[in-house]
Design a protein around this motif. Structure first.
Motif, PDB file in Angstrom:
ATOM      1  N   UNK A 156       0.828  -1.206   0.000  1.00 12.36           N
ATOM      2  CA  UNK A 156       0.000   0.000   0.000  1.00 12.36           C
ATOM      3  C   UNK A 156       0.863   1.257   0.000  1.00 12.36           C
ATOM      4  N   UNK A 157       2.092   1.142   0.497  1.00  5.16           N
ATOM      5  CA  UNK A 157       2.995   2.301   0.542  1.00  5.16           C
ATOM      6  C   UNK A 157       4.306   1.925  -0.128  1.00  5.16           C
ATOM      7  N   UNK A 158       4.603   2.576  -1.239  1.00  6.96           N
ATOM      8  CA  UNK A 158       5.850   2.349  -1.976  1.00  6.96           C
ATOM      9  C   UNK A 158       6.503   3.700  -2.214  1.00  6.96           C
ATOM     10  N   UNK A 159       7.655   3.965  -1.599  1.00  7.77           N
ATOM     11  CA  UNK A 159       8.282   5.291  -1.706  1.00  7.77           C
ATOM     12  C   UNK A 159       9.198   5.445  -2.918  1.00  7.77           C
ATOM     13  N   UNK A 160       9.048   4.599  -3.926  1.00  7.39           N
ATOM     14  CA  UNK A 160       9.893   4.717  -5.120  1.00  7.39           C
ATOM     15  C   UNK A 160       9.077   4.294  -6.335  1.00  7.39           C
ATOM     16  N   UNK A 161       9.520   4.759  -7.495  1.00  8.85           N
ATOM     17  CA  UNK A 161       8.864   4.410  -8.753  1.00  8.85           C
ATOM     18  C   UNK A 161       9.472   3.128  -9.293  1.00  8.85           C
ATOM     19  N   UNK A 177      10.285  -5.272  -9.815  1.00  4.40           N
ATOM     20  CA  UNK A 177      10.214  -4.379  -8.657  1.00  4.40           C
ATOM     21  C   UNK A 177       8.883  -4.536  -7.926  1.00  4.40           C
ATOM     22  N   UNK A 178       8.904  -4.180  -6.637  1.00  3.86           N
ATOM     23  CA  UNK A 178       7.653  -4.117  -5.886  1.00  3.86           C
ATOM     24  C   UNK A 178       6.858  -2.907  -6.353  1.00  3.86           C
TER      25      UNK A 178
END
Length: 285
Positions: free
Chosen positions: A219-224, A230-231
Motif C-alpha cells: 500500500x505504501x511504496x516510496x519509489x517508482x 520491482x515491488x
C-alpha cells in the motif's frame, strides 16, 4: 386471450422496471461523481500527479500509484492479449465441435464469473511461491492475466461467430488456405468486437485490488518501479490506504485519486464503445 394479456402486462412491467432501474443507477452514479468531484477536484494538480507518497497529506502524491497501474496494464496486456485471442481463434476456428469442446466452452464462461480473490490465491501459489517471482509487477500482471483471459477468449469467440460464413466461403473459393482466410479476412472483420472485449477486460483489471493484495502488493511504496521485478502499488490500493485514514487531508487525496482512476476507466470504456459501434456498422453493412 388471457395469456396474451398476461404476456403484454409482463412485458410492460419488465419495461418499466428496467427503465426505473436504469434511472436509479444513473442518479446514484451522478450523486457519487458529484460528491467525489466536490471533495477532490481542487486537489488535482501537477504536483499531486508527480509527487511520491508522504505522511503529510498536503505533500502526498500518486506518482508511484499511477506508474504502477501503467506498468500493470502494459504487462497484463502483453501477456493476456496474445494468449486470449489465440485461444479464442483456436476454439472457434480449429477446435472440434464435440462434447469436450462444449464442456470447455461452458467452463471458460464460468471462469469469467469467478471472484477475483480466487485468482489472487492462485497467483500467490503459482507465481509468488512456486516460480519465486515475489511481490513483483510481473507476478501481479500474470495474476491479472489469468483474471481477464476468460473475458478475452469469450469476446474473441463471439466476434468470430458474428462474421458471416459467406466471407469464409468466398475466401476458400479464391484458393486461400484456412490460416490466410483467418488472418486476412476473418480477423479484420472481427477486429472491432475483439478490441472491445480486450479494452473492457483491461478496464476491469485496472480497478482490481483483491488479487494484488493477496500476492503481497504494497500500500505504501516510496519509489517508482523501474523493472517488472520491482515491488509496486496501484491506484486502487493507494485509494484504500488514504480513505482508511481519519485525517481529512487524506480523504481529499483519496477522492482526487478516485477521479484519476475514474477518468482512466471512462476513457477505456469510451474507446471500447467507439470500436463496438464501428464494428457493428461494418457487420450491418
Amino acid at each position: 386471450m388471457n395469456s396474451l394479456r398476461t404476456n403484454r402486462l409482463l412485458d410492460t412491467s419488465f419495461k418499466y422496471v428496467g427503465i426505473f432501474a436504469t434511472l436509479f443507477g444513473l442518479v446514484m452514479l451522478a450523486i457519487f461523481i458529484f460528491n467525489i468531484l466536490g471533495d477532490g477536484i481542487s486537489r488535482i494538480d501537477w504536483d499531486f500527479l508527480t509527487s511520491l507518497p508522504s505522511r503529510r497529506s498536503s505533500k502526498a502524491g500518486i506518482l508511484t500509484a499511477w506508474t504502477g497501474t501503467a506498468w500493470i496494464m502494459m504487462l497484463t496486456a502483453l501477456i493476456a492479449i496474445p494468449l486470449g485471442i489465440s485461444a479464442g481463434i483456436y476454439l472457434q476456428e480449429y477446435g472440434k465441435k464435440n462434447r469436450l469442446a462444449a464442456i470447455v466452452e461452458v467452463n471458460i464462461s464460468n471462469l469469467a464469473g469467478v471472484p477475483s480473490i480466487i485468482y489472487g490465491l492462485l497467483g500467490l501459489e503459482i507465481f509468488v511461491r512456486t516460480l519465486n517471482m515475489g511481490s513483483s509487477l510481473l507476478a501481479g500482471a500474470c495474476t491479472l492475466s489469468l483474471l481477464i483471459l476468460p473475458v478475452i477468449i469469450v469476446a474473441t469467440r463471439e466476434a468470430l461467430k458474428a462474421v458471416p460464413n459467406s466471407l469464409r466461403e468466398a475466401s476458400y473459393g479464391m484458393g486461400a488456405t484456412k490460416w490466410q482466410t483467418i488472418w486476412y479476412q476473418i480477423l479484420p472483420a472481427a477486429s472491432g468486437g475483439i478490441i472491445t472485449g480486450v479494452i473492457l477486460a483491461l478496464s476491469r483489471a485496472v480497478g482490481e485490488t483483491a488479487p494484488l493484495i493477496v500476492i503481497g502488493a504494497l500500500a505504501y511504496v516510496p519509489f517508482v518501479a523501474q523493472s517488472p521485478l520491482d515491488e509496486f502499488t496501484v491506484l486502487p490500493m493507494q485509494i484504500f490506504n488514504w480513505v482508511s485514514r481519519p485525517q481529512k487531508g487524506f480523504l481529499e487525496n483519496g477522492a482526487a485519486a478516485i477521479i484519476v482512476l475514474l477518468a482512466i476507466t471512462f476513457c477505456m470504456n469510451g474507446i471500447a464503445i467507439y470500436f463496438r459501434n464501428r464494428w457493428q456498422k461494418k457487420i450491418n453493412w
